[in-house]
Scaffold this motif. Sequence first.
Motif, PDB file in Angstrom:
ATOM      1  N   LEU A 223      -4.705  -6.120  -1.766  1.00 25.47           N
ATOM      2  CA  LEU A 223      -3.675  -6.529  -2.716  1.00 25.47           C
ATOM      3  C   LEU A 223      -3.359  -8.001  -2.466  1.00 25.47           C
ATOM      4  N   LEU A 224      -4.190  -8.863  -3.028  1.00 28.33           N
ATOM      5  CA  LEU A 224      -3.982 -10.295  -2.834  1.00 28.33           C
ATOM      6  C   LEU A 224      -2.565 -10.678  -3.261  1.00 28.33           C
ATOM      7  N   PRO A 225      -1.946 -11.614  -2.474  1.00 31.01           N
ATOM      8  CA  PRO A 225      -2.561 -12.519  -1.493  1.00 31.01           C
ATOM      9  C   PRO A 225      -2.691 -11.961  -0.072  1.00 31.01           C
ATOM     10  N   ARG A 226      -2.385 -10.688   0.137  1.00 31.60           N
ATOM     11  CA  ARG A 226      -2.573 -10.119   1.472  1.00 31.60           C
ATOM     12  C   ARG A 226      -4.064  -9.912   1.739  1.00 31.60           C
ATOM     13  N   TRP A 227      -4.492 -10.325   2.907  1.00 30.48           N
ATOM     14  CA  TRP A 227      -5.855 -10.185   3.401  1.00 30.48           C
ATOM     15  C   TRP A 227      -6.895 -10.905   2.547  1.00 30.48           C
ATOM     16  N   ARG A 228      -6.663 -12.200   2.367  1.00 24.68           N
ATOM     17  CA  ARG A 228      -7.740 -13.053   1.874  1.00 24.68           C
ATOM     18  C   ARG A 228      -8.785 -13.185   2.979  1.00 24.68           C
TER      19      ARG A 228
ATOM     20  N   VAL B 293      -0.571   1.035   2.514  1.00 24.75           N
ATOM     21  CA  VAL B 293      -0.957   0.840   1.114  1.00 24.75           C
ATOM     22  C   VAL B 293      -1.864  -0.377   1.025  1.00 24.75           C
ATOM     23  N   THR B 294      -2.928  -0.245   0.262  1.00 23.78           N
ATOM     24  CA  THR B 294      -3.798  -1.379  -0.023  1.00 23.78           C
ATOM     25  C   THR B 294      -4.141  -1.321  -1.511  1.00 23.78           C
TER      26      THR B 294
ATOM     27  N   LEU C 192      -3.070  -0.357  -6.928  1.00 31.47           N
ATOM     28  CA  LEU C 192      -2.734   0.092  -5.581  1.00 31.47           C
ATOM     29  C   LEU C 192      -3.581   1.295  -5.172  1.00 31.47           C
ATOM     30  N   HIS C 193      -3.724   1.446  -3.847  1.00 35.66           N
ATOM     31  CA  HIS C 193      -4.446   2.600  -3.292  1.00 35.66           C
ATOM     32  C   HIS C 193      -3.813   2.954  -1.952  1.00 35.66           C
ATOM     33  N   PRO C 194      -3.303   4.180  -1.793  1.00 34.39           N
ATOM     34  CA  PRO C 194      -2.731   4.574  -0.499  1.00 34.39           C
ATOM     35  C   PRO C 194      -3.825   4.678   0.560  1.00 34.39           C
TER      36      PRO C 194
ATOM     37  N   GLY D  18     -12.685  -0.329  -7.272  1.00 32.62           N
ATOM     38  CA  GLY D  18     -12.928  -1.692  -7.730  1.00 32.62           C
ATOM     39  C   GLY D  18     -13.909  -1.753  -8.885  1.00 32.62           C
ATOM     40  N   ALA D  19     -14.939  -0.903  -8.847  1.00 26.72           N
ATOM     41  CA  ALA D  19     -15.925  -0.870  -9.928  1.00 26.72           C
ATOM     42  C   ALA D  19     -15.273  -0.465 -11.248  1.00 26.72           C
ATOM     43  N   HIS D  20     -14.427   0.549 -11.205  1.00 25.08           N
ATOM     44  CA  HIS D  20     -13.750   1.001 -12.429  1.00 25.08           C
ATOM     45  C   HIS D  20     -12.726  -0.029 -12.911  1.00 25.08           C
TER      46      HIS D  20
END
Length: 381
Positions: free
Chosen positions: A146-151, A166-167, A189-191, A209-211
């Motif tokens: 979930l940018l900007p977290r974990w660039r 959560v990501t 979002l994705h738990p 991500g593909a979908h």
Amino acid sequence: MWTSGKIAGATLKTLSSFQHCCIPTVLRRGTDGRQQRLCRLMSSSGPPWRLLFFGSDQFAVESLKLLTSSRNSSEELVKSLEVVTLSSDVPVKRFAQQNHLPVHSWPPDNVDGQFDVGVVVSFGCLLPERLINKFPFGILNVHPSLLPRWRGPAPIVHTILHGDTVTGVTIIQIRPHRFDVGPILNQELHPVPENCTADELGAALATKGAHLLINTLRTLSERMAQKREQSKTGATFAPKLNTSLSWVVWEEQTCDQIDRLYRAIRFRTPLRTTWMGQTIKLMDFVGKCHISSADQKRKPVPGSVTYLKESNTLAVCCKDGWVGFKAVLLNKRLTAADFYNGYLHQTLQNKTLYQTAECLFVSRKGGTAAHQITENSVLQQ
């Protein structure tokens, strides 16, 4: 197509009111540049898209699979699909060849006017501005956080390592010179499932991500018009995984931290420590172990090792308890019972339990440097 710069300028003025709904990219300066960009935009203002895909690993293959299926579907989302890879032996290239997709080596030649949109998924190379400008609708990037977290190159590893609950996946429009800083077009979002590994989470995010990419391409013009810049707060960096991260620091790391470290890197590199001056790899982690005070002849120190016969487990003392391993790698793979019988048995029978070198796993000198990636590590802007 254009007879003069004056005509091109007049046409630009006429089209300016349509830029937000039909022409999302900024036209380049200079008469020739404007003419080239206008020609490309006039050739395609929406799907089906002519796509050039940049990717390398299995995470990228999931997006490429769905794009390939879309090319062959009745939806008419993808008109043409070609692929760029960095090397000859990567999953993306193998998939492209198996599915008869044209493959370009890096950097690609002669892409001007051939494509509408670029798609980058786990490519690992910064695209130059001159290449980005050849795509009328820009280049999209599928990023598993979930940018900007974990660039950065290892967002999934750091999601597990830092205990995020959560990501998600973010679709951005890439910008030159820096990774993962472009405006956000779509985000979901994705738990994070409890006790999942980085590989398990990566597989789930690859599919999501593909979908999300397909969803973005369906309404790309609208997404471009509504894109938003990333927040200037909350940005964190996920550096590439290296073996220094695998060294356990028994004095500093808790049971939970060691558990997260194992789940984050287990399929890439094993946890490591030193024993009697030798590197030992810790295998088959089983989590937190319970050792009653009655079993302890003396107070253990971090790194103390004992053997639990009932469960055939080596238990190691860390900052706040004990963690267990079913095997170690010391020249060859040894079960916990093998290591105990061959190296620890005599020492553990005497009264100097936990006080001799034979019963201690020692943190590597300087190993703490690998664990200074903190929860609030903010990127420098």
